[in-house]
Design a protein around this motif. Structure first.
Motif, PDB file in Angstrom:
ATOM      1  N   ARG A 107      12.917   3.334   0.302  1.00  0.00           N
ATOM      2  CA  ARG A 107      13.209   2.603   1.532  1.00  0.00           C
ATOM      3  C   ARG A 107      11.959   1.975   2.136  1.00  0.00           C
ATOM      4  O   ARG A 107      11.989   0.838   2.618  1.00  0.00           O
ATOM      5  CB  ARG A 107      13.861   3.551   2.543  1.00  0.00           C
ATOM      6  CG  ARG A 107      14.175   2.903   3.893  1.00  0.00           C
ATOM      7  CD  ARG A 107      14.796   3.907   4.838  1.00  0.00           C
ATOM      8  NE  ARG A 107      13.881   5.006   5.099  1.00  0.00           N
ATOM      9  CZ  ARG A 107      14.188   6.067   5.838  1.00  0.00           C
ATOM     10  NH1 ARG A 107      15.389   6.174   6.351  1.00  0.00           N
ATOM     11  NH2 ARG A 107      13.304   7.029   6.038  1.00  0.00           N
ATOM     12  N   HIS A 114      10.816  -1.568   1.377  1.00  0.00           N
ATOM     13  CA  HIS A 114      11.577  -2.690   1.921  1.00  0.00           C
ATOM     14  C   HIS A 114      11.383  -2.855   3.426  1.00  0.00           C
ATOM     15  O   HIS A 114      12.102  -3.632   4.054  1.00  0.00           O
ATOM     16  CB  HIS A 114      13.066  -2.511   1.620  1.00  0.00           C
ATOM     17  CG  HIS A 114      13.399  -2.578   0.163  1.00  0.00           C
ATOM     18  ND1 HIS A 114      13.064  -3.649  -0.634  1.00  0.00           N
ATOM     19  CD2 HIS A 114      14.029  -1.690  -0.651  1.00  0.00           C
ATOM     20  CE1 HIS A 114      13.475  -3.428  -1.868  1.00  0.00           C
ATOM     21  NE2 HIS A 114      14.058  -2.247  -1.913  1.00  0.00           N
ATOM     22  N   ASP A 142       7.467  -5.412  -0.370  1.00  0.00           N
ATOM     23  CA  ASP A 142       8.825  -5.833  -0.709  1.00  0.00           C
ATOM     24  C   ASP A 142       9.744  -5.798   0.507  1.00  0.00           C
ATOM     25  O   ASP A 142      10.927  -5.513   0.389  1.00  0.00           O
ATOM     26  CB  ASP A 142       9.381  -4.920  -1.819  1.00  0.00           C
ATOM     27  CG  ASP A 142      10.591  -5.537  -2.511  1.00  0.00           C
ATOM     28  OD1 ASP A 142      10.721  -6.772  -2.477  1.00  0.00           O
ATOM     29  OD2 ASP A 142      11.396  -4.778  -3.079  1.00  0.00           O
ATOM     30  N   TRP A 143       9.176  -6.082   1.690  1.00  0.00           N
ATOM     31  CA  TRP A 143       9.996  -6.035   2.906  1.00  0.00           C
ATOM     32  C   TRP A 143      10.988  -7.190   2.918  1.00  0.00           C
ATOM     33  O   TRP A 143      10.763  -8.244   2.337  1.00  0.00           O
ATOM     34  CB  TRP A 143       9.119  -6.055   4.154  1.00  0.00           C
ATOM     35  CG  TRP A 143       8.395  -7.335   4.422  1.00  0.00           C
ATOM     36  CD1 TRP A 143       7.223  -7.743   3.868  1.00  0.00           C
ATOM     37  CD2 TRP A 143       8.786  -8.381   5.319  1.00  0.00           C
ATOM     38  NE1 TRP A 143       6.848  -8.961   4.355  1.00  0.00           N
ATOM     39  CE2 TRP A 143       7.791  -9.384   5.252  1.00  0.00           C
ATOM     40  CE3 TRP A 143       9.866  -8.567   6.178  1.00  0.00           C
ATOM     41  CZ2 TRP A 143       7.859 -10.552   6.003  1.00  0.00           C
ATOM     42  CZ3 TRP A 143       9.931  -9.736   6.926  1.00  0.00           C
ATOM     43  CH2 TRP A 143       8.935 -10.705   6.832  1.00  0.00           C
ATOM     44  N   SER A 144      12.113  -6.959   3.585  1.00  0.00           N
ATOM     45  CA  SER A 144      13.216  -7.920   3.567  1.00  0.00           C
ATOM     46  C   SER A 144      13.381  -8.581   4.930  1.00  0.00           C
ATOM     47  O   SER A 144      13.786  -7.926   5.894  1.00  0.00           O
ATOM     48  CB  SER A 144      14.523  -7.212   3.187  1.00  0.00           C
ATOM     49  OG  SER A 144      14.407  -6.588   1.924  1.00  0.00           O
TER      50      SER A 144
END
Length: 291
Positions: free
Chosen positions: A104, A107, A113-115
């Protein structure tokens, strides 16, 4: 050794590959940090108690046991090869058990890899088309004149705001708002030429109400559209648009009505304000402001 055997062995030796045996490691440093600052795709791992930086393109989590090594396609640097399984290869049904480990944090901002999200992904009070001319408004706790209250999820049929004549010729925006009593209401817009419709045609919210969305309605429309390319529903929850204080009235169009502004009230209207052949009365210190 004959020539044929010698040639065969030489060809085999020319194709040999050096094998780097994988090394077990633990993800993260002693400070419980995984990602190396200012070095994209590198993480901290502990190998035999010593912290080092390793290239990584796998989903990992803190304190996960992983194999570190080199690959035939990328033989010049060490990287995370995969997780060291901590559970049986097969589950209770004797079927191969695949597992994407918890990741987690990778993200969440500011990890690599953040959304990013759009306002439409935030669900409270979100207005969304559900088929035909119906929209759904999702629940949330709202502020009313009596305090806070739960606004429960509900649907609203907007077909009554559509003209069935002159297919595709006219269009308008209607405004969905929540009143000071926590009730959904609709402020109707005015039909204009479809080609001329723009955001300036969105009606203003009524006094004390909060605008949550505007919906484009056009003549003869059978279904509201909501796709990645175009959406008839436009989100206004974060526009800061509301009907002002209790002693302010906002209305972008006042057509065909006698209007009385009581003492100490303000009426704020746009350039579309039209009172031809009707009476406008200002009492006491009332103010009419045209914007």
């Amino acid at each position: 050794m004959n020539d044929l055997l010698r040639d065969t062995l030489n060809k085999r030796l020319d194709k040999k590959q050096s094998i780097f045996m994988p090394i077990p490691a633990i993800v993260g440093n002693d400070a419980h940090v995984i990602n190396v600052p200012n070095r994209a795709n590198y993480i901290y791992v502990r190998i035999s108690g010593v912290t080092t930086q390793i290239y990584n393109k796998k989903a990992v989590s803190l304190d996960m046991s992983v194999w570190v090594g080199k690959t035939p396609s990328e033989p010049n640097f060490l990287q995370v090869l995969g997780e060291i399984p901590s559970r049986p290869r097969y589950n209770e049904d004797n079927v191969t058990a695949y597992r994407n480990p918890p990741h987690r944090e990778s993200h969440t901002y500011p990890n690599d890899d953040w959304s990013p999200i759009q306002s439409r992904q935030i669900m409270p009070l979100r207005v969304t088309a559900t088929g035909g001319m119906v929209v759904r408004i999702y629940k949330n706790i709202v502020k009313t004149v009596d305090g806070f209250d739960l606004f429960d999820t509900q649907t609203l049929d907007l077909s009554g705001y559509r003209s069935l004549e002159n297919y595709g010729v006219y269009a308008k925006y209607i405004l969905l708002e929540i009143s000071g009593s926590g009730i959904i209401s609709v402020v109707d817009g005015v039909d204009v030429s479809f080609a001329d419709l723009d955001y300036s045609d969105i009606p203003s919210p009524t006094s004390g109400a909060q605008a949550i969305a505007t919906v484009r309605i056009w003549s003869g429309q059978l279904e509201l559209v909501e796709t990645k390319i175009w959406s008839d529903v436009k989100d206004l929850r974060f526009s800061g648009s509301n009907g002002g204080t209790a002693n302010q009235k906002q209305n972008s169009r006042v057509l065909g009505n006698d209007v009385t502004i009581a003492d100490t009230e303000n009426l704020i209207v746009s350039e579309y304000f039209d009172l031809a052949d009707y009476a406008l009365t200002l009492e006491g210190d009332a103010v009419l402001e045209i914007i």
